[in-house]
Design an enzyme around this catalytic site. Structure first.
Site, PDB file in Angstrom:
ATOM      1  N   ASP A 159       0.658  -1.175   0.088  1.00 52.87           N
ATOM      2  CA  ASP A 159       0.014   0.043  -0.062  1.00 52.87           C
ATOM      3  C   ASP A 159       0.885   1.137   0.088  1.00 52.87           C
ATOM      4  O   ASP A 159       1.779   1.457   0.530  1.00 52.87           O
ATOM      5  CB  ASP A 159      -0.752   0.073   1.403  1.00 52.87           C
ATOM      6  CG  ASP A 159      -2.260   1.057   1.214  1.00 52.87           C
ATOM      7  OD1 ASP A 159      -2.315   1.286  -0.054  1.00 52.87           O
ATOM      8  OD2 ASP A 159      -2.781   1.259   1.913  1.00 52.87           O
ATOM      9  N   ASN A 203     -10.801  -2.837  -5.633  1.00 54.19           N
ATOM     10  CA  ASN A 203      -9.836  -1.787  -6.505  1.00 54.19           C
ATOM     11  C   ASN A 203     -10.566  -1.372  -7.733  1.00 54.19           C
ATOM     12  O   ASN A 203     -10.139  -0.545  -8.745  1.00 54.19           O
ATOM     13  CB  ASN A 203      -8.596  -2.155  -6.592  1.00 54.19           C
ATOM     14  CG  ASN A 203      -7.611  -2.127  -5.312  1.00 54.19           C
ATOM     15  OD1 ASN A 203      -6.756  -2.925  -5.140  1.00 54.19           O
ATOM     16  ND2 ASN A 203      -8.004  -1.181  -4.709  1.00 54.19           N
TER      17      ASN A 203
HETATM   18  C1  IPE Z   1      -5.445  -2.771  -0.360  1.00 55.65           C
HETATM   19  O1  IPE Z   1      -5.228  -1.426  -0.264  1.00 55.65           O
HETATM   20  C2  IPE Z   1      -5.356  -3.546  -1.567  1.00 55.65           C
HETATM   21  C3  IPE Z   1      -4.054  -3.664  -2.158  1.00 55.65           C
HETATM   22  C4  IPE Z   1      -3.079  -3.384  -1.575  1.00 55.65           C
HETATM   23  C5  IPE Z   1      -4.191  -4.266  -3.511  1.00 55.65           C
HETATM   24  P1  IPE Z   1      -6.327  -0.395  -0.808  1.00 55.65           P
HETATM   25  O2  IPE Z   1      -5.252   1.007  -0.746  1.00 55.65           O
HETATM   26  O3  IPE Z   1      -7.092  -0.800  -1.696  1.00 55.65           O
HETATM   27  O4  IPE Z   1      -6.959  -0.444   0.712  1.00 55.65           O
HETATM   28  P2  IPE Z   1      -7.752   0.834   1.567  1.00 55.65           P
HETATM   29  O5  IPE Z   1      -8.710   1.339   0.627  1.00 55.65           O
HETATM   30  O6  IPE Z   1      -6.770   1.697   2.006  1.00 55.65           O
HETATM   31  O7  IPE Z   1      -8.356  -0.066   2.569  1.00 55.65           O
HETATM   32  C1  IPE Z   2      -1.515   0.253  -3.327  1.00 55.14           C
HETATM   33  O1  IPE Z   2      -1.349   1.587  -3.380  1.00 55.14           O
HETATM   34  C2  IPE Z   2      -1.698  -0.482  -4.821  1.00 55.14           C
HETATM   35  C3  IPE Z   2      -3.078  -0.986  -5.102  1.00 55.14           C
HETATM   36  C4  IPE Z   2      -3.867  -0.800  -4.438  1.00 55.14           C
HETATM   37  C5  IPE Z   2      -3.139  -1.353  -6.523  1.00 55.14           C
HETATM   38  P1  IPE Z   2      -2.489   2.652  -3.523  1.00 55.14           P
HETATM   39  O2  IPE Z   2      -2.721   2.712  -4.829  1.00 55.14           O
HETATM   40  O3  IPE Z   2      -3.579   1.789  -2.695  1.00 55.14           O
HETATM   41  O4  IPE Z   2      -1.673   3.885  -2.770  1.00 55.14           O
HETATM   42  P2  IPE Z   2      -2.368   4.934  -1.779  1.00 55.14           P
HETATM   43  O5  IPE Z   2      -3.160   4.091  -0.640  1.00 55.14           O
HETATM   44  O6  IPE Z   2      -3.628   5.636  -2.281  1.00 55.14           O
HETATM   45  O7  IPE Z   2      -1.265   5.571  -1.093  1.00 55.14           O
HETATM   46 MG    MG Z   3      -4.190   2.404  -0.631  1.00 56.54          MG
END
Ligand code: IPE
Ligand code: IPE
Ligand code: MG
Length: 241
Positions: free
Chosen positions: A10, A58
């Site tokens: 994340d 996602n």
């Molecule tokens: C969790 O991260 C999913 C992945 C790392 C693929 P998200 O960024 O989607 O999760 P939330 O929305 O912060 O809970």
């Molecule tokens: C995790 O990084 C990758 C995926 C969920 C695909 P994020 O895209 O969720 O990054 P933040 O949480 O918005 O910083």
């Molecule tokens: Mg995230």
């Protein structure tokens, strides 16, 4: 040393926006961390590595980000295939693969088949993955077996559910690492994480490197895993309070 480490990767978006860049640039930088973490697992002797790469939730992101992520995924699989063979790593997918674009599935399945004979290390990508979906799917598979007369309802126990998950042969993760500081599980490995140790680091995924991985492993080594039991420790000799 844990046998199975799972990462909630994340913080890619925040890493990019902090620099005034588009979120996709954060995902590209995060792909470099993936390479680094795979090498670390090889060097540390960790047999199973699971990466939460794309959740079912996602899909609700802007279309440009979703398609950019899918392209990145496909390109990376192609780029990393050589390294998987070199290190005898088996690629495996968990999730609703039918949700993914056909060209991505084709590439993933080609590499899955090409590396299926390896057993030294397993790289598991959670794609279009949701823990609730996985459990609901297991329930459906079991119900279908009951309807076909192959199984009695009384035979449905924890082992039967576990055997109906995406990858029943993979042991539960010993350690789940989440980067970027969020203290939640976000629908990841809900069944399998029952007794996993959780480690949250504020480091954003694109910045995560070997020293951060070592810090997570050191924290893991200091944990006392009791699985609901008690630790066999001698009683202190003197009263402490
Ligand atoms: C969790 O991260 C999913 C992945 C790392 C693929 P998200 O960024 O989607 O999760 P939330 O929305 O912060 O809970
Ligand atoms: C995790 O990084 C990758 C995926 C969920 C695909 P994020 O895209 O969720 O990054 P933040 O949480 O918005 O910083
Ligand atoms: Mg995230």
């Amino acid at each position: 040393m844990p046998q199975h480490v799972a990462f909630i990767m994340d913080g890619n978006g925040r890493w990019a926006t902090q620099r005034g860049w588009r979120r996709l640039r954060g995902h590209s930088a995060g792909a470099e961390t993936v390479r680094c973490v795979i090498r670390c697992c090889r060097d540390f002797g960790i047999r199973y590595l699971t990466l939460y790469a794309f959740s079912r939730e996602n899909w609700s992101r802007p279309q440009e980000e979703v398609s950019g992520l899918m392209t990145l995924l496909r390109d990376h699989i192609v780029k990393q295939e050589h390294e998987l063979h070199e290190n005898h790593i088996r690629l495996r997918i968990m999730g609703q693969r039918e949700d993914l674009p056909a060209d991505v599935v084709r590439e993933l399945e080609r590499v899955e088949a090409a590396t299926a004979r390896y057993d030294r290390a397993h790289l598991i990508l959670a794609l279009s993955y949701g823990g609730r979906t996985e459990i609901a799917r297991a329930a459906r598979l079991l119900a279908e077996r009951v309807a076909r007369g192959e199984l009695e309802p009384q035979q449905i126990d924890e082992a039967a559910v576990a055997a109906s998950l995406y990858l029943p042969d993979v042991p539960d993760p010993d350690l789940i690492v989440r980067t970027s500081g969020e203290q939640r599980i976000s629908n990841f490995l809900l069944w399998q994480s029952a007794y996993s140790e959780l480690y949250v680091t504020p480091v954003l995924w694109p910045d995560f490197r070997e020293p951060d991985f070592r810090a997570a492993l050191e924290a893991f080594a200091a944990r006392s895993r009791r699985f609901g039991g008690v630790e066999a420790k001698p009683l202190p000799k003197e009263k402490t309070c």
